[in-house]
Design a protein around this motif. Structure first.
Motif, PDB file in Angstrom:
ATOM      1  N   PRO A  45      22.523  72.097  97.566  1.00 38.78           N
ATOM      2  CA  PRO A  45      22.338  70.807  96.907  1.00 38.78           C
ATOM      3  C   PRO A  45      21.232  69.823  97.129  1.00 38.78           C
ATOM      4  O   PRO A  45      20.679  69.255  96.474  1.00 38.78           O
ATOM      5  CB  PRO A  45      23.768  70.277  96.833  1.00 38.78           C
ATOM      6  CG  PRO A  45      24.650  70.842  97.678  1.00 38.78           C
ATOM      7  CD  PRO A  45      23.768  71.922  98.009  1.00 38.78           C
ATOM      8  N   ASP A  46      21.122  69.859  98.493  1.00 38.26           N
ATOM      9  CA  ASP A  46      20.054  68.999  99.019  1.00 38.26           C
ATOM     10  C   ASP A  46      18.744  69.505  98.604  1.00 38.26           C
ATOM     11  O   ASP A  46      17.617  68.590  98.529  1.00 38.26           O
ATOM     12  CB  ASP A  46      20.304  68.737 100.569  1.00 38.26           C
ATOM     13  CG  ASP A  46      21.486  67.999 100.996  1.00 38.26           C
ATOM     14  OD1 ASP A  46      21.940  68.268 102.123  1.00 38.26           O
ATOM     15  OD2 ASP A  46      21.831  67.117 100.327  1.00 38.26           O
TER      16      ASP A  46
ATOM     17  N   ARG B  81       6.490  63.768  97.462  1.00 35.27           N
ATOM     18  CA  ARG B  81       7.711  63.289  97.428  1.00 35.27           C
ATOM     19  C   ARG B  81       8.686  64.280  97.824  1.00 35.27           C
ATOM     20  O   ARG B  81       9.554  64.061  98.592  1.00 35.27           O
ATOM     21  CB  ARG B  81       8.075  63.029  95.844  1.00 35.27           C
ATOM     22  CG  ARG B  81       9.467  62.316  95.815  1.00 35.27           C
ATOM     23  CD  ARG B  81       9.853  61.239  96.610  1.00 35.27           C
ATOM     24  NE  ARG B  81       8.924  59.979  96.594  1.00 35.27           N
ATOM     25  CZ  ARG B  81       9.266  59.125  97.415  1.00 35.27           C
ATOM     26  NH1 ARG B  81      10.133  59.087  98.409  1.00 35.27           N
ATOM     27  NH2 ARG B  81       8.264  57.911  97.080  1.00 35.27           N
ATOM     28  N   TYR B  82       8.526  65.636  97.459  1.00 38.48           N
ATOM     29  CA  TYR B  82       9.276  66.467  98.034  1.00 38.48           C
ATOM     30  C   TYR B  82       9.289  66.639  99.374  1.00 38.48           C
ATOM     31  O   TYR B  82      10.414  66.690 100.045  1.00 38.48           O
ATOM     32  CB  TYR B  82       9.089  68.081  97.378  1.00 38.48           C
ATOM     33  CG  TYR B  82       9.586  69.307  97.843  1.00 38.48           C
ATOM     34  CD1 TYR B  82       8.872  69.634  98.967  1.00 38.48           C
ATOM     35  CD2 TYR B  82      10.828  69.496  97.379  1.00 38.48           C
ATOM     36  CE1 TYR B  82       9.527  70.876  99.521  1.00 38.48           C
ATOM     37  CE2 TYR B  82      11.597  70.590  98.051  1.00 38.48           C
ATOM     38  CZ  TYR B  82      10.777  71.260  99.062  1.00 38.48           C
ATOM     39  OH  TYR B  82      11.406  72.463  99.596  1.00 38.48           O
ATOM     40  N   LEU B  83       8.303  66.638 100.155  1.00 38.75           N
ATOM     41  CA  LEU B  83       8.104  66.652 101.426  1.00 38.75           C
ATOM     42  C   LEU B  83       8.543  65.610 102.157  1.00 38.75           C
ATOM     43  O   LEU B  83       9.503  65.728 103.123  1.00 38.75           O
ATOM     44  CB  LEU B  83       6.493  67.008 101.815  1.00 38.75           C
ATOM     45  CG  LEU B  83       5.825  68.251 101.430  1.00 38.75           C
ATOM     46  CD1 LEU B  83       4.368  68.092 101.599  1.00 38.75           C
ATOM     47  CD2 LEU B  83       6.530  69.298 102.179  1.00 38.75           C
ATOM     48  N   VAL B  84       8.396  64.439 101.502  1.00 38.34           N
ATOM     49  CA  VAL B  84       9.227  63.219 102.167  1.00 38.34           C
ATOM     50  C   VAL B  84      10.506  63.168 102.210  1.00 38.34           C
ATOM     51  O   VAL B  84      11.237  62.723 103.154  1.00 38.34           O
ATOM     52  CB  VAL B  84       8.159  62.140 101.637  1.00 38.34           C
ATOM     53  CG1 VAL B  84       9.063  60.730 102.078  1.00 38.34           C
ATOM     54  CG2 VAL B  84       6.851  61.903 102.175  1.00 38.34           C
ATOM     55  N   GLU B  85      10.816  63.396 101.146  1.00 35.32           N
ATOM     56  CA  GLU B  85      12.488  63.295 100.951  1.00 35.32           C
ATOM     57  C   GLU B  85      12.994  64.413 101.938  1.00 35.32           C
ATOM     58  O   GLU B  85      14.108  64.278 102.086  1.00 35.32           O
ATOM     59  CB  GLU B  85      12.731  63.486  99.298  1.00 35.32           C
ATOM     60  CG  GLU B  85      12.481  62.544  98.641  1.00 35.32           C
ATOM     61  CD  GLU B  85      13.105  61.190  98.976  1.00 35.32           C
ATOM     62  OE1 GLU B  85      14.321  61.180  99.348  1.00 35.32           O
ATOM     63  OE2 GLU B  85      12.327  60.111  99.210  1.00 35.32           O
ATOM     64  N   THR B  86      12.371  65.457 101.686  1.00 36.28           N
ATOM     65  CA  THR B  86      13.082  66.806 102.690  1.00 36.28           C
ATOM     66  C   THR B  86      13.109  66.207 104.208  1.00 36.28           C
ATOM     67  O   THR B  86      14.412  66.342 104.925  1.00 36.28           O
ATOM     68  CB  THR B  86      12.335  67.812 102.556  1.00 36.28           C
ATOM     69  OG1 THR B  86      12.350  68.382 101.012  1.00 36.28           O
ATOM     70  CG2 THR B  86      13.100  69.093 103.265  1.00 36.28           C
ATOM     71  N   VAL B  87      12.157  65.757 104.564  1.00 35.41           N
ATOM     72  CA  VAL B  87      12.215  65.084 106.176  1.00 35.41           C
ATOM     73  C   VAL B  87      13.105  64.115 106.160  1.00 35.41           C
ATOM     74  O   VAL B  87      13.955  63.914 107.057  1.00 35.41           O
ATOM     75  CB  VAL B  87      10.774  64.556 106.535  1.00 35.41           C
ATOM     76  CG1 VAL B  87      10.940  64.119 107.768  1.00 35.41           C
ATOM     77  CG2 VAL B  87       9.916  65.919 106.495  1.00 35.41           C
ATOM     78  N   ARG B  88      13.208  63.175 105.336  1.00 35.56           N
ATOM     79  CA  ARG B  88      14.040  61.921 105.140  1.00 35.56           C
ATOM     80  C   ARG B  88      15.597  62.387 105.136  1.00 35.56           C
ATOM     81  O   ARG B  88      16.418  61.886 106.080  1.00 35.56           O
ATOM     82  CB  ARG B  88      13.979  61.005 104.182  1.00 35.56           C
ATOM     83  CG  ARG B  88      12.511  60.328 104.217  1.00 35.56           C
ATOM     84  CD  ARG B  88      12.302  59.267 103.211  1.00 35.56           C
ATOM     85  NE  ARG B  88      13.405  58.196 103.507  1.00 35.56           N
ATOM     86  CZ  ARG B  88      14.270  57.828 102.583  1.00 35.56           C
ATOM     87  NH1 ARG B  88      14.354  58.195 101.336  1.00 35.56           N
ATOM     88  NH2 ARG B  88      15.251  56.786 102.696  1.00 35.56           N
ATOM     89  N   ARG B  89      16.052  63.203 104.149  1.00 38.13           N
ATOM     90  CA  ARG B  89      17.332  63.483 104.024  1.00 38.13           C
ATOM     91  C   ARG B  89      17.582  64.747 104.749  1.00 38.13           C
ATOM     92  O   ARG B  89      18.864  64.815 105.097  1.00 38.13           O
ATOM     93  CB  ARG B  89      17.503  64.051 102.409  1.00 38.13           C
ATOM     94  CG  ARG B  89      17.150  62.988 101.344  1.00 38.13           C
ATOM     95  CD  ARG B  89      17.703  63.044 100.178  1.00 38.13           C
ATOM     96  NE  ARG B  89      16.968  62.457  99.154  1.00 38.13           N
ATOM     97  CZ  ARG B  89      17.220  62.902  97.714  1.00 38.13           C
ATOM     98  NH1 ARG B  89      18.361  63.391  97.464  1.00 38.13           N
ATOM     99  NH2 ARG B  89      16.552  62.209  96.817  1.00 38.13           N
ATOM    100  N   GLY B  90      16.823  65.622 105.079  1.00 34.27           N
ATOM    101  CA  GLY B  90      17.515  66.784 105.669  1.00 34.27           C
ATOM    102  C   GLY B  90      18.076  67.787 104.605  1.00 34.27           C
ATOM    103  O   GLY B  90      18.091  67.468 103.633  1.00 34.27           O
TER     104      GLY B  90
ATOM    105  N   ARG C 110      21.870  69.606 104.250  1.00 34.24           N
ATOM    106  CA  ARG C 110      23.219  69.746 105.027  1.00 34.24           C
ATOM    107  C   ARG C 110      23.282  71.281 104.972  1.00 34.24           C
ATOM    108  O   ARG C 110      23.099  71.957 104.209  1.00 34.24           O
ATOM    109  CB  ARG C 110      24.137  69.134 104.367  1.00 34.24           C
ATOM    110  CG  ARG C 110      24.287  67.710 104.580  1.00 34.24           C
ATOM    111  CD  ARG C 110      25.142  66.677 103.610  1.00 34.24           C
ATOM    112  NE  ARG C 110      24.494  66.732 102.498  1.00 34.24           N
ATOM    113  CZ  ARG C 110      24.865  66.331 101.208  1.00 34.24           C
ATOM    114  NH1 ARG C 110      26.329  66.079 101.304  1.00 34.24           N
ATOM    115  NH2 ARG C 110      24.418  66.413 100.341  1.00 34.24           N
ATOM    116  N   GLY C 111      23.963  71.709 106.175  1.00 36.17           N
ATOM    117  CA  GLY C 111      24.246  72.962 106.199  1.00 36.17           C
ATOM    118  C   GLY C 111      23.352  74.075 106.717  1.00 36.17           C
ATOM    119  O   GLY C 111      23.471  75.227 107.284  1.00 36.17           O
ATOM    120  N   THR C 112      22.036  73.376 106.940  1.00 37.85           N
ATOM    121  CA  THR C 112      20.950  73.845 107.874  1.00 37.85           C
ATOM    122  C   THR C 112      20.601  73.037 109.043  1.00 37.85           C
ATOM    123  O   THR C 112      21.369  72.239 109.275  1.00 37.85           O
ATOM    124  CB  THR C 112      19.803  74.310 106.848  1.00 37.85           C
ATOM    125  OG1 THR C 112      19.171  72.868 106.961  1.00 37.85           O
ATOM    126  CG2 THR C 112      20.081  74.643 105.474  1.00 37.85           C
TER     127      THR C 112
END
Lengths: 525, 166, 560
Positions: free
Chosen positions: C406-407, C513-522, C524-526
């Motif tokens: 979901p993340d 935005r995708y890259l930033v949000e991925t770094v910010r939120r991570g 879960r489960g990985t």
């Protein structure tokens, strides 16, 4: 005795004399027919036996009388007639197979399957054809060996030896062209190798940088295949060679070969053959008793001597029946041998030819496996060079050996059987040593990867072996002061080398032409 | 001129004098006759070779499925075959279309069949109405296999008028 | 003995020997041939009236268009034209009722083997040097695949569900189906014999069958029309239709093919030009010559079926150097897959014999598998990404991305996922599935994306910003990257435990935005932590630092 043509005016009703004569003639037809067949009567006297032979279109190729030395089993072992008998068998079975075989790649394999499964006697005929072909090749080689070892190639028979060599080449050609026809994996890849061997002169022209201007190798391959790859053009050419061109050539050469035997005075015999064959049998009686030294004119066209002049006490027998029983006996023996082989072993047929899946190892027919062994080191030398040297050497033998000592005797000539046995040892040791060395250590390119190919073409197991045999042969010539001794040694070595190389190529070479002691050790895939 | 050389009696004879009648050569005769029999047997055995056990041609027996809409007197021509199949109230029957004159395939018309090669004409039941054809078109065997499906056997002729129950 | 007598003896002995051997050969040919014995046995079992009419002779089915000269009916005489099968006999029985007439098609086109042969070992293809042995009795349905290369199959669960509905709704009370069902009433009471449904998928059926049944039910006063018919909901009707459409007379093959399309095999293997290319092309897998396979690690008979089955259980052992993981399949699945693979044969028959499904597929581009997102996903993606997007883990291989995370789905737009599917990740394990390389059409890609979207249960991000907006300091970003990211993503972004960041497809299609949000939120489960929040294993990064990192990543992008 014939019914006369006199007329009778007897009244009708009851058999007239003319009617009686007619009925008598009708009843006598079988007897008269038989008598008309044998113009000179039954062959019970020497005169009628003679005319039985020379009065018959098919038989008059034979001499009317043959020397008793010729008829001995140990003189020839019937090998020449065995080769001819095998050829006749392949001819007859081949013609029968032609009813069904179709020489186009899309249908050839299926037509052979049909021959196996739905043609009455089909599988049997194909087996006989294949086995008779093998027997023919073996008989031809053994016959050549017999002629050599009895020095029967000497004057005046040199030309017949040359004809015999031509027959050998045509026989191998017949076997080779027939090999492709089933169009299975065995056939396709064996001929791939053969065609590439035909192209092997390129090894030399490439090394000399000539290929762009002068490419006999490429030309040979193209003429053989009719195309760049092996397809329907190649098949139809091989078929044409196999069923028409080569059999006609063989028949013509066989005719010349037999005619030369007549003109050369029959089979070669030792000078003292008359004494050795002993007193004549009571059943025979002398010819030329009245004037043995007289000359005879042949139809008054040519004045001269016949080959039979100068013969002393009679040692000849009429060809009918003595020679004909011998020939028939050998023929039926050949038939029997081929039948036994055909009943126990089926002619092989592998999967349909698949150009995308090479057989590994891809092996030529067995009589070429010795060459293929040499080809593994140098394509040109193994494929063309050594064979040409061998054939040239064989052709020259009768012209170089002009001695007379020992003609007609087995291993005749200076040295004799002991020389031959020692040459067997020399021949075997040399070939085994070279093969062992090459198998164990590889050959030149393994040690010097950048050596030019021409070096390997000139120095490879085949050339080294040839050089060793030649040197040995020259040594023998000097040692015994006789060309024949050298020839005996060389031929014996050649036979041993051929035998060992063929055995190595057949049994000890596996995938990628690597050496294996047994097929169970071959890697899977 | 003949001379009889001296020597043991009967030992040597001149070539002009015929030999006495030899004893029967059993061995030679047996040998020659056995060779002749063996080769003769081989020859006779190989005489069967030119006739293969099966030939690359479709089987003479074949199955057909009659269309439901076939009316009486209307022929059904199975593709690639040389028969015409009919169905009427009495049953199903098949007539060979090979002209009995010289083997051309007849064409069907409303009133029967006509052969294009030499003009023979046949009625719908195969009988000859005109032309060089010497006899009627033969009727061939039809066997019912299932509803609507029949086995036709071109190699078996049946008397004209034989119909297989539908 | 003198030579003449010796030669006479030689002639006599050879001739007598020849005669004897010719006699043996004649006996073998005319009396003791296998097929002759079998036909004599058959004749003995016939009723006397037919015995007289029976001739012992070779028989064949000849069809040049199919290259058929099949002589199987010389031993299996019961199946020959005009002959009657002997009930229950293994060799002499009649041919079971099948769609195609064996007397027209021949035998080999479906069963394999060597049609021209008249000896059993040769005919069954078990003798050496015949590359296509006959299919076993149970696998003979795989022979359909020689011509029916593109049989359309529905999704496996819909297929099974449809089958269950047909059973549950008592359709088999009147309808025969795949050798079951049909009118069977206790006590022999008369029932309604309804059409057999085994082949309606090919022959066609009325689409408003339900309305018809309901009308009959309303009109009937009693009997099966009333007792066996009930109401069926529209969804259930649809599933029943899906099931009926798949009834072409080969139920086990259709089921096997449906199983195949849930396991994602085409993610690595091409069939008919569609699929990945990590593994070998399977289009003609059923034609492999068993004699050329390596059985060192395959127990049992040296057959293709055995080899394939063992290959599923232990690919690396059976095919050394294989990249295929151990899939952990059940035996039932393996049996289905082996059956399907045996049906993969492309025999070169003339177009006159091409079935509809093949014409539709090869001429008109129809798909042989259902083109809905779930089936497509199951066909191409499931082997690596898991049936629910969970990301598969195979022993000895790096884990595959969990695209149902979901993340991930919260930050990845449909456009981004679509671009990833079409272009793949060059140099990495994800192949390109676009029309040129992988064979998926745009509509199919969209269906897959929609299916993936459904895994996470999260809405796609609203893409309101420009794709490129970060303006950080690239040098700072490089430093920060080396300190925080390089350990998992590699010093040059080549990818280690973490995905490859230095990848043109990723960089081209991912928004900032995708890259930033991925770094910010991570995720879960990985192993990817959310760097915006503090944590024990990572340093917390400020937004400016994250933007600097993203700016640095952008320097790897090759524009244009």
């Amino acid at each position: 005795m014939t019914a006369g043509s006199s007329r009778s005016t007897a009244p009708a009703g009851g058999a007239t004399p003319a009617m009686q004569r007619f009925l008598h003639n009708l009843r006598a037809v079988p007897r008269q027919f038989r008598a008309s067949l044998l113009r000179s009567g039954a062959p019970t006297t020497d005169r009628s036996r003679s005319s039985f032979v020379f009065g018959n279109l098919f038989l008059h190729l034979h001499a009317v009388r043959v020397h008793r030395w010729t008829l001995r089993w140990a003189t020839t072992w019937g090998l020449g007639i065995m080769a001819l008998s095998a050829f006749l068998l392949t001819l007859i079975t081949g013609i029968l197979l032609m009813f069904y075989y179709k020489p186009y790649p899309a249908v050839a394999y299926d037509s052979i399957k049909d021959i196996h499964f739905v043609v009455p006697t089909g599988q049997f005929m194909r087996n006989i054809h294949r086995w008779a072909a093998q027997v023919m090749v073996v008989a031809v080689i053994l016959h050549m060996a017999r002629v050599f070892f009895t020095a029967a190639y000497r004057a005046p028979r040199e030309y017949n030896w040359v004809i015999g060599m031509a027959l050998l080449v045509v026989t191998l050609g017949l076997s080779f062209t027939g090999y492709l026809l089933p169009w299975d994996q065995l056939a396709y890849w064996a001929i791939t190798i053969g065609a590439n061997i035909a192209q092997s002169p390129r090894e030399v022209t490439d090394a000399l940088g000539l290929t762009a201007f002068f490419d006999p190798g490429g030309l040979q391959r193209f003429i053989l295949l009719g195309s760049d790859d092996i397809g329907e053009e190649a098949l139809i050419r091989f078929y044409l060679l196999h069923v028409m061109i080569l059999p006609l050539a063989l028949a013509a050469l066989v005719g010349v070969h037999f005619w030369r035997i007549r003109k050369d005075g029959g089979m070669a015999k030792p000078a003292d053959a008359d004494e050795r064959v002993g007193a004549p049998d009571v059943q025979t009686y002398p010819v030329f008793t009245e004037a043995p030294t007289r000359t005879y004119h042949l139809a008054a066209i040519v004045r001269g001597r016949t080959p039979a002049v100068g013969r002393g006490p009679e040692r000849t027998l009429p060809a009918m029946p003595h020679l004909f029983y011998a020939e028939l006996g050998v023929f039926m023996l050949t038939v029997l041998v081929c039948l036994v082989l055909s009943l126990v072993s089926d002619a092989p047929l592998k999967e349909l030819a698949n150009p995308a899946v090479p057989e590994n190892p891809a092996k030529a027919p067995w009589y070429f496996l010795g060459l293929q062994e040499l080809v593994a080191y140098s394509a040109f030398m193994g494929g063309m060079g050594i064979p040409m040297i061998v054939i040239l050497g064989l052709l020259l033998i009768p012209y170089l050996d002009r001695e007379t000592d020992g003609t007609g005797d087995w291993f005749g000539g200076p040295g004799g059987l002991s020389l031959v046995l020692r040459s067997v040892v020399v021949g075997l040791v040399a070939v085994l040593a070279i093969e062992a060395f090459a198998i164990r250590f590889g050959w030149i390119r393994e040690w010097f990867p950048h050596v030019p190919q021409i070096v390997i073409t000139l120095v490879n197991p085949g050339t080294v072996l040839t050089a060793i045999y030649a040197a040995y042969s020259v040594w023998l010539v000097r040692r015994y002061d006789s060309t024949r001794a050298g020839a005996l040694g060389l031929f014996t070595c050649f036979l041993c080398g051929f035998l060992v190389l063929t055995i190595v190529g057949t049994h000890f070479r596996g995938p990628n032409w690597d050496f294996f002691w047994s097929p169970s050790q071959w890697p899977v895939h | 001129m003949t001379t009889t050389p001296s020597g043991p009696a009967g030992a040597a004879r001149s070539r002009l004098e015929p030999e006495p009648m030899p004893r029967r050569d059993f061995l030679g005769l047996a040998a020659l006759w056995s060779a002749a029999v063996a080769l003769g047997f081989a020859l006779i055995g190989s005489l069967r070779l030119p006739r293969a056990a099966v030939v690359p041609a479709p089987s003479r027996k074949f199955r057909i499925t009659l269309p439901e809409t076939l009316t009486a007197g209307e022929p059904f021509l199975p593709p690639g075959r040389s028969v015409a199949v009919f169905r009427d109230a009495a049953g199903v029957y098949a007539i060979s279309r090979v002209c009995t004159h010289l083997g051309c395939l007849v064409k069907n018309e409303a009133s029967g069949f006509q052969c294009p090669c030499h003009g023979s004409r046949f009625a719908l039941d195969g009988s000859v109405t005109k032309g060089p054809a010497p006899k009627a078109l033969p009727w061939v065997a039809v066997t019912r296999v299932a509803a609507g499906t029949y086995m036709v056997d071109e190699s078996t002729t049946v008397p004209s008028g034989t119909k297989e129950k539908a | 003995m003198n030579t003449l007598r010796a030669n006479k003896w030689l002639l006599l002995a050879s001739s007598v020997g020849t005669l004897v051997l010719l006699g043996v050969a004649a006996y073998r040919e005319n009396v003791s041939r296998e097929w002759r014995r079998l036909q004599r046995d058959y004749a003995a079992k016939l009723p006397p009236a037919q015995q007289a009419a029976f001739t012992v002779q070779l028989r064949q089915v000849y069809n040049p268009a199919l290259h058929a000269s099949d002589r199987c009916i010389s031993c299996h005489v019961g199946m020959a034209a005009g002959e009657t099968g002997i009930k229950g006999d293994r060799v002499f029985g009649s041919h079971p009722d099948v769609v195609h007439d064996p007397l027209q098609y021949g035998c080999v086109v479906c069963h394999g083997g060597q049609g021209r042969a008249t000896e059993q070992a040769d005919a069954h293809g078990t003798a050496p040097f015949w590359p296509e042995p006959m299919l076993t009795r149970t696998a003979s349905v795989a022979g359909c695949g020689a011509c029916h290369t593109h049989v359309a199959v529905p999704k496996l669960d819909e297929l099974r569900h449809g089958q269950a509905l047909v059973e549950r709704n008592d359709c088999l009370a009147c309808h025969g189906l795949d050798n079951r069902g049909g009118t069977l009433r206790p006590g022999g009471a008369p029932g309604v014999q309804a059409p057999d449904l085994s082949r309606v998928g090919a022959k066609g059926y009325t689409r408003d069958w339900y309305a018809h049944h309901m009308r009959e039910r309303a009109a009937a006063s009693g009997g099966p029309w009333r007792t066996s018919m009930g109401e069926i909901s529209p969804q259930d009707q649809r599933l029943i239709n899906v099931f009926l459409d798949s009834r072409v007379g080969a139920p086990r093959l259709v089921d096997a093919k449906a199983v195949f399309h849930t396991l994602g095999c085409r993610g690595c293997h091409k069939i008919g030009g569609v699929g990945g290319d990590d593994g070998p092309d399977l289009s003609r897998e059923g034609e492999k010559d068993p004699a050329r396979l390596d059985y060192t690690h395959v127990p049992g008979d040296h057959t293709l079926a055995n080899w394939l089955g063992q290959h599923f259980r232990a690919p690396g052992a059976v095919a050394p150097g294989s990249l295929m993981p151990v899939l952990g399949l059940s035996e039932e699945q393996i049996n289905a897959l082996v059956l399907y693979l045996q049906s993969l044969r492309r025999s070169s028959y003339p177009e006159a014999y091409w079935p509809k499904d093949r014409v539709l597929a090869q001429r008109f581009g129809a798909r042989e598998f259902a083109a809905d997102g779930a089936t497509l996903y199951g066909t191409f993606c499931a082997a690596c990404h898991g049936l629910r997007g969970e990301g598969m883990r195979y022993p000895g291989m790096a884990a595959f991305p969990a695209i149902g995370n979901p993340d991930f789905l919260a930050v990845a737009s449909d456009r981004f996922i679509s671009a990833t599917v079409q272009h793949g990740r060059p140099g990495r394990r994800m192949p390109a599935w676009g029309a040129a390389e992988g064979g998926l059409r745009p509509a199919e890609v969209e269906a897959v994306v929609a299916h993936v979207r459904g895994f996470g249960g999260v809405a796609p991000p609203a893409e309101s910003e420009p794709a490129r907006w970060v303006r950080g300091n690239a040098d700072d970003g490089q430093r920060l990257y080396a300190a925080n990211c390089a350990s998992c993503h590699g010093p040059q972004g080549e990818g280690k435990e973490g995905p490859q960041l230095h990848n043109q497809v990723l960089l081209t299609h991912a928004t900032d935005r995708y890259l930033v949000e991925t770094v910010r939120r991570g995720r879960r489960g990985t192993s990817m932590p959310g760097f915006a929040n503090p944590g024990s294993a990572h340093r917390q990064l400020a937004d400016a630092e994250i933007e600097a990192i993203v700016t640095f990543l952008r320097t790897w992008e090759v524009k244009g």
